[in-house]
Design a protein around this motif. Sequence first.
Motif, PDB file in Angstrom:
ATOM      1  N   GLU A 184      -7.598   9.136   7.760  1.00  0.00           N
ATOM      2  CA  GLU A 184      -6.439   8.498   8.380  1.00  0.00           C
ATOM      3  C   GLU A 184      -6.305   7.024   8.025  1.00  0.00           C
ATOM      4  O   GLU A 184      -5.191   6.517   7.865  1.00  0.00           O
ATOM      5  CB  GLU A 184      -6.496   8.695   9.892  1.00  0.00           C
ATOM      6  N   VAL A 185      -7.433   6.300   7.908  1.00  0.00           N
ATOM      7  CA  VAL A 185      -7.370   4.880   7.557  1.00  0.00           C
ATOM      8  C   VAL A 185      -8.142   4.570   6.288  1.00  0.00           C
ATOM      9  O   VAL A 185      -8.417   3.418   5.977  1.00  0.00           O
ATOM     10  CB  VAL A 185      -7.844   3.983   8.718  1.00  0.00           C
ATOM     11  N   SER A 186      -8.538   5.609   5.545  1.00  0.00           N
ATOM     12  CA  SER A 186      -9.249   5.465   4.265  1.00  0.00           C
ATOM     13  C   SER A 186     -10.532   4.657   4.424  1.00  0.00           C
ATOM     14  O   SER A 186     -10.840   3.776   3.613  1.00  0.00           O
ATOM     15  CB  SER A 186      -8.335   4.815   3.219  1.00  0.00           C
ATOM     16  N   ASP A 187     -11.313   4.992   5.446  1.00  0.00           N
ATOM     17  CA  ASP A 187     -12.564   4.313   5.770  1.00  0.00           C
ATOM     18  C   ASP A 187     -13.641   4.705   4.749  1.00  0.00           C
ATOM     19  O   ASP A 187     -14.091   5.848   4.719  1.00  0.00           O
ATOM     20  CB  ASP A 187     -12.978   4.718   7.189  1.00  0.00           C
ATOM     21  N   ASN A 188     -14.062   3.743   3.924  1.00  0.00           N
ATOM     22  CA  ASN A 188     -15.032   4.043   2.872  1.00  0.00           C
ATOM     23  C   ASN A 188     -16.422   4.339   3.414  1.00  0.00           C
ATOM     24  O   ASN A 188     -17.122   5.225   2.907  1.00  0.00           O
ATOM     25  CB  ASN A 188     -15.107   2.893   1.871  1.00  0.00           C
ATOM     26  N   SER A 189     -16.855   3.590   4.425  1.00  0.00           N
ATOM     27  CA  SER A 189     -18.185   3.841   4.992  1.00  0.00           C
ATOM     28  C   SER A 189     -18.229   5.200   5.679  1.00  0.00           C
ATOM     29  O   SER A 189     -19.236   5.904   5.612  1.00  0.00           O
ATOM     30  CB  SER A 189     -18.564   2.728   5.973  1.00  0.00           C
ATOM     31  N   VAL A 245      -7.255  19.962   7.669  1.00  0.00           N
ATOM     32  CA  VAL A 245      -7.076  19.047   6.538  1.00  0.00           C
ATOM     33  C   VAL A 245      -5.616  18.617   6.439  1.00  0.00           C
ATOM     34  O   VAL A 245      -5.310  17.443   6.195  1.00  0.00           O
ATOM     35  CB  VAL A 245      -7.559  19.686   5.229  1.00  0.00           C
ATOM     36  N   ARG A 246      -4.680  19.540   6.651  1.00  0.00           N
ATOM     37  CA  ARG A 246      -3.263  19.172   6.666  1.00  0.00           C
ATOM     38  C   ARG A 246      -2.978  18.175   7.781  1.00  0.00           C
ATOM     39  O   ARG A 246      -2.209  17.223   7.604  1.00  0.00           O
ATOM     40  CB  ARG A 246      -2.393  20.421   6.852  1.00  0.00           C
ATOM     41  N   HIS A 247      -3.591  18.370   8.939  1.00  0.00           N
ATOM     42  CA  HIS A 247      -3.401  17.453  10.070  1.00  0.00           C
ATOM     43  C   HIS A 247      -3.846  16.045   9.685  1.00  0.00           C
ATOM     44  O   HIS A 247      -3.129  15.065   9.942  1.00  0.00           O
ATOM     45  CB  HIS A 247      -4.198  17.961  11.274  1.00  0.00           C
ATOM     46  N   TRP A 248      -5.012  15.934   9.055  1.00  0.00           N
ATOM     47  CA  TRP A 248      -5.492  14.613   8.637  1.00  0.00           C
ATOM     48  C   TRP A 248      -4.555  13.995   7.603  1.00  0.00           C
ATOM     49  O   TRP A 248      -4.264  12.802   7.658  1.00  0.00           O
ATOM     50  CB  TRP A 248      -6.900  14.738   8.051  1.00  0.00           C
ATOM     51  N   MET A 249      -4.081  14.797   6.660  1.00  0.00           N
ATOM     52  CA  MET A 249      -3.168  14.277   5.655  1.00  0.00           C
ATOM     53  C   MET A 249      -1.854  13.799   6.281  1.00  0.00           C
ATOM     54  O   MET A 249      -1.263  12.817   5.825  1.00  0.00           O
ATOM     55  CB  MET A 249      -2.878  15.344   4.601  1.00  0.00           C
ATOM     56  N   GLY A 250      -1.426  14.479   7.322  1.00  0.00           N
ATOM     57  CA  GLY A 250      -0.198  14.087   7.997  1.00  0.00           C
ATOM     58  C   GLY A 250      -0.325  12.804   8.789  1.00  0.00           C
ATOM     59  O   GLY A 250       0.684  12.190   9.162  1.00  0.00           O
ATOM     60  N   ARG A 251      -1.559  12.375   9.051  1.00  0.00           N
ATOM     61  CA  ARG A 251      -1.803  11.172   9.845  1.00  0.00           C
ATOM     62  C   ARG A 251      -2.229   9.974   8.991  1.00  0.00           C
ATOM     63  O   ARG A 251      -2.624   8.933   9.531  1.00  0.00           O
ATOM     64  CB  ARG A 251      -2.873  11.461  10.908  1.00  0.00           C
ATOM     65  N   GLN A 252      -2.144  10.087   7.668  1.00  0.00           N
ATOM     66  CA  GLN A 252      -2.541   8.978   6.797  1.00  0.00           C
ATOM     67  C   GLN A 252      -1.713   7.736   7.105  1.00  0.00           C
ATOM     68  O   GLN A 252      -0.485   7.772   7.116  1.00  0.00           O
ATOM     69  CB  GLN A 252      -2.360   9.365   5.321  1.00  0.00           C
ATOM     70  N   LEU A 253      -2.404   6.616   7.334  1.00  0.00           N
ATOM     71  CA  LEU A 253      -1.727   5.367   7.670  1.00  0.00           C
ATOM     72  C   LEU A 253      -1.682   4.389   6.505  1.00  0.00           C
ATOM     73  O   LEU A 253      -1.044   3.342   6.607  1.00  0.00           O
ATOM     74  CB  LEU A 253      -2.436   4.699   8.856  1.00  0.00           C
ATOM     75  N   THR A 254      -2.365   4.707   5.413  1.00  0.00           N
ATOM     76  CA  THR A 254      -2.516   3.739   4.329  1.00  0.00           C
ATOM     77  C   THR A 254      -1.781   4.151   3.061  1.00  0.00           C
ATOM     78  O   THR A 254      -2.035   3.589   2.003  1.00  0.00           O
ATOM     79  CB  THR A 254      -4.014   3.541   3.998  1.00  0.00           C
ATOM     80  N   GLY A 255      -0.893   5.113   3.138  1.00  0.00           N
ATOM     81  CA  GLY A 255      -0.215   5.589   1.941  1.00  0.00           C
ATOM     82  C   GLY A 255       1.286   5.691   2.142  1.00  0.00           C
ATOM     83  O   GLY A 255       1.945   4.744   2.528  1.00  0.00           O
ATOM     84  N   GLY A 256       1.820   6.867   1.882  1.00  0.00           N
ATOM     85  CA  GLY A 256       3.253   7.080   1.994  1.00  0.00           C
ATOM     86  C   GLY A 256       4.045   6.596   0.790  1.00  0.00           C
ATOM     87  O   GLY A 256       5.262   6.427   0.872  1.00  0.00           O
TER      88      GLY A 256
END
Length: 291
Positions: free
Chosen positions: A103-108, A210-221
Amino acid sequence: MTPGASMDLEQYFAPLGAKVSAHIRDLADGRGIGVREHDPVILVSVVKLFIAWEFRSQVEAGLIDPAAPVRVTAADRLGGTGVAGFRYDSQIAVWDLASLMMEVSDNSAADLVVKHMGAGALRSLPSRLGLKRTRLLGSPRTILEEVARDLDIADLEALAHVLQSGAVTTAELRATSAWDPMRTNASTPADMTAFLRHIWNGPAPVAADVRHWMGRQLTGGRLSRLAPSTVKPFGRSGSLPGWLNEVAVWEWPDGRRHAIAVFAQVTRGNFREVELAMSRAALALTEALDQ
C-alpha cells in the motif's frame, strides 16, 4: 503490434526523451499486443507484487501464520515510508507488513516479508508460474547491497551517507546493477501482464487479497491518471532515477478487464510529463486491443 500502433505510442515518449516498453492483455481470453513487450526491464518496487503473491500463497497453504509478530529494529530500517522510516523499534504482524509493502511501498516491510517466507521461494516463483523472461534475485535490501558492492562501499549505512551527501553521481549510480536488467530483479511487459492474468484467475482467496492490496496502492496511479472515472484500477508501481514503471489491471463497467504494463526509460527530469505519457499509452493500448 502493428508498426502504426507502435508509432502511436512512440509519439507520446520520443518528444520527452523517453523510451517505452509496454503490453496489454485481455484477462478473459489472453489476447495481447505491445511495443518492445519482450525487452527486459527492471522491476524496482514492482517486485513487491511477486512477494505479495508468494506470501499470500504460503499463508493459504498454512506455511505462514499471518498474525506472527515481527520485531522491526534500526537494523531493518532502510528509510522511506512505513516501518522503513519509523523512528523507534516496533512489533507488527507479518500480514500487516505485507499490507504496508503493497500500500505504501515499504521497502523494509518487503525485506521482512521475504525473510519470513524464504528468499528461495521468491527466486523460484517465476519458473513455477512459467514466466520464462522474469528473474527475481531478492528483496530491496538485497538489491541495495549489490549497489554498495558495485560502488565499493562497506555497507548500507555507509551507502545511505554517500547518497545523502551527493558524493556519487547519477551516472555512477546508473552504472550499478540496480539499473541493469541483466543484473537485478527483471521481467518483461508481456511476462508482467501474464502474471497479472494469473493473479486475477488464480485461487480465489489468494487472488482476492492481492487484488485488494493493489487497489489500495497510495504511491502509484500513473497509468490511471487519464482513465475514465468508470474504470476501477488496481496497480503496483516502481521507480528509480531513469526508470518509471507501473503494472495495473483496469476493470471496465461492461465487464472487460485489461492487464497493462508500461515501463519508461527516462533521460530528463520531466517525470510528470512522462507519467502522463504512460497513462496516454495505457489508453491507446486499450483502444488498440478492442479494434
